[in-house]
Motif scaffolding. Structure first.
Motif, short mmCIF file in Angstrom:
data_model
loop_
_atom_site.label_atom_id
_atom_site.label_comp_id
_atom_site.label_asym_id
_atom_site.label_seq_id
_atom_site.Cartn_x
_atom_site.Cartn_y
_atom_site.Cartn_z
N LYS A 22 4.10 -38.48 -10.27
CA LYS A 22 3.97 -37.02 -10.30
C LYS A 22 4.95 -36.33 -9.34
O LYS A 22 4.84 -35.12 -9.11
N HIS A 44 -4.94 -28.93 -11.53
CA HIS A 44 -4.05 -29.11 -10.38
C HIS A 44 -4.24 -28.02 -9.33
O HIS A 44 -3.43 -27.91 -8.41
N SER A 76 -7.50 -32.12 -17.13
CA SER A 76 -6.63 -32.41 -15.99
C SER A 76 -6.28 -31.10 -15.30
O SER A 76 -5.71 -30.20 -15.93
MG LIG Z 1 -2.62 -34.39 -14.24
#
Ligand SMILES: [Mg+2]
Ligand SMILES: Cc1ncc(COP(=O)(O)OP(=O)(O)O)c(N)n1
Ligand SMILES: Cc1ncsc1CCOP(=O)(O)O
Length: 212
Positions: A143, A116, A114
């Motif tokens: 989020k 970002h 994951s």
């Molecule tokens: Mg994430």
């Protein structure tokens, strides 16, 4: 090791999706409906489940995904992924490092990370990930605590610099699928767009149609 030959990953989150009346049913039923409609990859992401609950769910969804010829990924828990003979593990920012997972799992598991940002994506590739999720691309309630979404332009930058399959995640709804694919995503990962829908089969088919 399985091939990454899917474009739509369904991510589970029972805490977020079973509150909606239309989807107030066992997560296995909701996932099965999406599989029937053509989903070929499922990630179990159940942050609030006990280890025993998670393992039981993973075992059950392993059987169901196998029946539909779909891949199964487990968020964070390499041990559960191995126990359930899943196809992969989705590592988060606080998971065991990628190289340690590779040592542990060899070629038994695909390793997703994951990410970002461009830097995190680059780092994931350097450390040996097989694919990345990149997001949140758009606003999404789950989020919101992490601040502003990163926007679809980052996908283009990542695809220029990082030679990995990139799945856009976060606020991906049918109306913005085309945009993330035009920015170079290899596919998408979705929670609420499917699991909070009152017609899982129809919306899944719609996503798949948009990805063709
Ligand atoms: Mg994430
Ligand atoms: C912006 C941002 N979002 C989420 C996190 C932590 O979660 P993450 O590592 O992304 O794991 P999953 O949500 O994929 O399970 C973060 N550090 N930053
Ligand atoms: C797991 C994850 N990683 C980045 S955003 C996100 C949540 C995606 O949920 P939704 O598809 O409902 O926006």
């Amino acid at each position: 090791m399985a091939n990454i030959d899917f474009q739509l990953m369904l991510i589970t989150d029972t805490a977020a999706t079973t509150a909606a009346t239309a989807t107030a049913r066992p997560i296995t039923e909701a996932v099965e409906e999406a599989l029937k409609a053509g989903v070929k990859a499922v990630q179990i992401r159940e942050k609030a489940m006990s280890t025993q609950e998670l393992t039981a769910l993973a075992m059950e969804l392993r059987q169901i995904t196998k029946h539909f010829g779909a891949l199964l990924f487990i968020n964070d828990r390499v041990d559960v992924a191995l126990c359930a003979e899943a196809d992969g593990v989705q590592l988060t920012g606080t998971s065991i490092p990628i190289d340690a997972v590779r040592r542990l799992a060899g070629d038994k598991l695909l390793i997703g990370k994951s990410t970002h940002s461009l830097d995190e994506a680059f780092d994931a590739r350097k450390k040996g990930a097989d694919y990345i999720l990149l997001g949140p691309i758009y606003e999404t309630p789950s989020k919101a605590k992490y601040g502003e979404p990163i926007g679809p332009e980052v996908i283009l930058k990542v695809k220029h610099r990082v030679k990995l399959p990139v799945f856009a995640v976060g606020g991906i709804k049918p109306h913005n699928v085309k945009e993330v694919m035009e920015f170079g995503a290899d596919g998408i990962a979705v929670i609420s767009g499917i699991l909070s829908s009152d017609n899982i089969a129809d919306v899944t088919e719609k996503y798949l149609e948009l990805l063709r």
